[in-house]
Design an enzyme around this catalytic site. Structure first.
Site, PDB file in Angstrom:
ATOM      1  N   HIS A 441      31.171   2.833  22.443  1.00 53.91           N
ATOM      2  CA  HIS A 441      31.410   3.899  22.362  1.00 53.91           C
ATOM      3  C   HIS A 441      30.849   4.684  20.785  1.00 53.91           C
ATOM      4  O   HIS A 441      30.761   5.977  20.497  1.00 53.91           O
ATOM      5  CB  HIS A 441      32.667   4.436  22.612  1.00 53.91           C
ATOM      6  N   TYR A 475      28.848  21.389  21.791  1.00 51.54           N
ATOM      7  CA  TYR A 475      30.311  20.655  21.575  1.00 51.54           C
ATOM      8  C   TYR A 475      30.616  20.791  19.631  1.00 51.54           C
ATOM      9  O   TYR A 475      29.692  20.839  18.794  1.00 51.54           O
ATOM     10  CB  TYR A 475      30.434  19.105  21.828  1.00 51.54           C
ATOM     11  N   ARG A 571      43.001  18.322  21.757  1.00 44.43           N
ATOM     12  CA  ARG A 571      42.395  19.130  22.580  1.00 44.43           C
ATOM     13  C   ARG A 571      42.867  19.172  23.735  1.00 44.43           C
ATOM     14  O   ARG A 571      43.172  19.848  24.100  1.00 44.43           O
ATOM     15  CB  ARG A 571      41.065  18.726  22.094  1.00 44.43           C
ATOM     16  N   HIS A 599      35.143  18.413  19.352  1.00 46.80           N
ATOM     17  CA  HIS A 599      34.891  17.025  20.236  1.00 46.80           C
ATOM     18  C   HIS A 599      35.255  16.192  19.475  1.00 46.80           C
ATOM     19  O   HIS A 599      35.126  14.499  19.009  1.00 46.80           O
ATOM     20  CB  HIS A 599      34.299  17.171  20.193  1.00 46.80           C
TER      21      HIS A 599
END
Length: 697
Positions: A441, A475, A571, A599
């Site tokens: 990731h 984003y 968030r 983000h």
């Protein structure tokens, strides 16, 4: 949800057993905050339409993954209580209850607020019975030309079993009667996904596609009497299960699993509230839907398709155009990026600062520069027409060593990532798929360049967001460009871990999961506890998408009990209860939602007055800390650290608009002060700040 009860049993660590908020409810409350933006009449109209679409799309994914996971645990007998004490069956009931409330509220927002406002603006979504003869004639021609050839009515009788209903498809359930035989028959018509969600009538007027189909049922069932028709929709389990230890070909196994995704178990049945009891009974019996899985709401269904309306060319109904600026350090030197990085690190903040002019340019220059000898890159999600992928292909074709780690298990982007991987392989890139058992990731790029003196120098990029130019426009993310030798060494070591065999845990300026990141975070939290005990400056500020890891939350509780101020900017889902006496009195939790999706992940530890600041890809969730390859980088430049600290202070200030979480799990939106004055908007403030920097620079 109740607050912490001092009479409840405590854990061995002395903390109350009910100190965690529920993760699933926390996610639903996040989607509720999205819905509140759609309900806010001060938000531009087409942006409200977009929030309605986002709410629907978010809820689909929640059922396809989170609810499906709960049902799978029940089915497999792994029904242990959650961190909040819920049995999975109890939690499913709670989720169903909350979802029913939110879906009805979503439908009411559309029908009583947004749709009338659209009509006032000249944009009308009309139903079939509201069309005049001219419109119906136009739709008859459209139906014969563009819809009828691709429809497939499927009858249900002794010779025709009930058809499979694919996930997220919109369908019509139709009851017809044979005037000769007299019997009733049920039939299903799937609305083809190739059709637009709303058919344009002309003049910014639209009709739902299922209404156009329903208006022509006599042609589809010629000679039969159409008694009734109702729209319905099914959501299915879409999580993939691939045993990487048992497969010889991960890509082939994943492709096979993607084919099976369409046939996952049902997790939700949506029907219009006008559906008749006999038709609902048929659907319930044939689909195996339980009562709690059935959601009756006012139509139309499938409002994720409102994106089509939100995309209309009506700029006066949108947010003001956002034009990213070039970072001050690059103004006038955009083609000299490597030289700029040789002078110092560059921190960029998207979408306020240009993704195209920084990240895309970094890789484009690397591809075309004859002095660059190698590029290494991770790709988790990218766009359909990616300039970054084109740069990697160009670099490989020009003879550079190009290594790309493509994460083909990125949920809902699996098929696209497999296509990108094969395209890159065909161009001569070395493509790898990460580490067995883990998702990769982290957002990393490494460029190796031969300098004028013949030495090799490494230039790196560590980001908080994906290498996706489409999402980079909406984003909010950070990226750090660096030619620091320590960062270069770290990136080389990490890429070697990803492409080869390595068990390295500790790096120089990176903190990497799994392995070292959890350990590093816990050590820094405990260092702040020690600093507070010595009356030295102490504090913790964290910005993440989700905070649900129990060990991290318990450590933050310990920090609060030691008197450490803890500010959390979250968030989405947050399982920590702030403001609980004796547990979390010094902890504040804020959430910011708006034009841009917050983000980025940023962590600030006061460190006795010399803040240690990190940014990177990891949220504070067990999957990110233990089951994914994640990377945070320590920000070294004092001005850049101060910039990130200032951002955290701006978001947490009482003079800034935000949602604020209390100990009971309730989020309250605060937009005005006690005197009625509007509070600062974080994103608008940052837009203005970037604009001034561009002008002053």
């Amino acid at each position: 949800m109740q607050g912490v009860d001092s009479d409840r049993p405590e854990t061995p660590a002395g903390k109350p057993a009910d100190r965690f908020l529920d993760r699933e409810e926390g996610w639903l409350r996040f989607n509720q905050r999205v819905l509140e933006l759609a309900e806010d009449t001060s938000v531009p109209l087409l942006e409200r339409v977009r929030y309605l679409a986002i709410f629907s799309s978010n809820l689909d994914e929640f059922f396809m993954v989170r609810v499906a996971g709960l049902k799978r645990r029940l089915a497999t007998g792994l029904a242990v209580a959650t961190q909040t004490g819920y049995h999975p069956r109890e939690l499913l009931e709670r989720v169903s209850e909350l979802t029913h409330e939110l879906m009805l509220r979503h439908a009411e927002c559309f029908t009583t607020s947004v749709a009338p406002a659209l009509a006032e603006a000249g944009i009308r979504i009309v139903r079939w019975d509201q069309l005049d003869d001219t419109d119906r004639h136009r739709m008859r021609r459209y139906f014969r030309r563009s819809i009828y050839p691709i429809l497939t009515p499927l009858a249900v009788d002794l010779a025709h079993p009930f058809p499979y209903i694919s996930g997220r498809s919109l369908n019509l359930g139709v009851t017809v009667r044979d005037p000769n035989a007299g019997g009733r028959t049920f039939a299903r018509i799937k609305v083809p996904t190739v059709l637009p969600r709303f058919i344009e009538l002309g003049g910014e007027r639209f009709v739902p596609v299922e209404d156009v189909i329903a208006g022509h049922l006599p042609q589809l069932f010629e000679g039969m009497e159409v008694l009734e028709h109702h729209a319905f929709r099914v959501t299915r389990n879409a999580d993939l299960e691939v045993d990487e230890d048992e497969t010889d070909d991960l890509v082939q196994s994943l492709e096979n699993e993607l084919l099976r995704r369409r046939f996952g178990p049902l997790v939700r049945l949506e029907v219009e509230d006008t559906i008749s009891d006999p038709v609902l009974r048929t659907l319930r019996e044939e689909l195996g839907a339980e009562e709690g899985e059935i959601f009756r709401v006012p139509g139309p269904l499938s409002l994720a398709g409102l994106d089509q309306i939100a995309d209309l060319d009506r700029p006066e109904l949108r947010y003001d155009p956002m034009v990213p600026v070039e970072p001050r350090a690059l103004q006038g030197r955009v083609d000299d990026l490597f030289a700029v990085l040789g002078e110092g690190e560059l921190l960029v903040h998207h979408p306020y600062e240009s993704f195209v002019g920084t990240t895309e340019r970094f890789l484009a220059l690397a591809a075309s520069d004859p002095q660059v000898v190698a590029i290494k890159q991770t790709l988790y999600r990218t766009s359909g027409d990616s300039a970054i992928v084109r740069s990697l292909i160009e670099a490989a074709r020009s003879g550079k060593e190009v290594v790309v780690l493509v994460e083909i298990k990125a949920r809902f982007d699996e098929q696209q990532n497999i296509r990108w991987a094969r395209t890159l392989e065909d161009a001569g890139c070395h493509v790898v798929y990460g580490v067995v058992g883990l998702k990769t990731h982290c957002k990393l790029a490494l460029v190796v360049r031969r300098e004028g003196d013949g030495s090799l120098r490494r230039y790196g990029h560590i980001g908080t967001g994906n290498y996706n130019p489409s999402t980079a426009r909406v984003y909010e993310d950070f990226g750090l460009f660096s030619a620091d030798p320590e960062v270069g060494e770290d990136l080389s070591d990490l890429f070697n871990h990803l492409t080869g065999f390595s068990r390295k845990r500790h790096y120089r300026r990176l903190s990497v999961a799994p392995g070292g990141l959890r350990e590093d975070l816990m050590a820094q939290i405990h260092q702040e506890i020690g600093n507070a005990a010595r009356s030295e400056p102490a504090g913790i500020r964290i910005k993440v998408n989700s905070l649900v890891d129990e060990d991290i939350i318990d450590a933050l509780y310990d920090a609060s009990c030691a008197g450490v101020p803890v500010d959390l900017w979250v968030r989405g889902a947050c399982a920590l209860r702030p403001g609980v006496p004796g547990l979390s009195e010094t902890i504040r939790v804020r959430s910011v939602l708006g034009r841009f999706l917050e983000h980025s992940r940023v962590l600030v530890f006061e460190n006795g007055g010399d803040p240690r600041v990190w940014l990177g890809s990891a949220d504070l969730m067990p999957r990110n800390l233990d089951r994914r390859v994640e990377a945070l980088v320590r920000v070294a430049d004092p001005e850049q650290r101060a910039r990130l600290v200032d951002l955290m202070e701006l978001a947490m200030a009482d003079t800034t608009a935000s949602w604020r979480l209390d100990q009971f799990g309730t989020w309250t939106r605060v937009t005005h002060d006690a005197g009625g004055e509007a509070l600062l908007d974080v994103q608008n403030t940052l837009r203005g700040d970037r604009h001034l920097r561009a002008v002053d620079g």
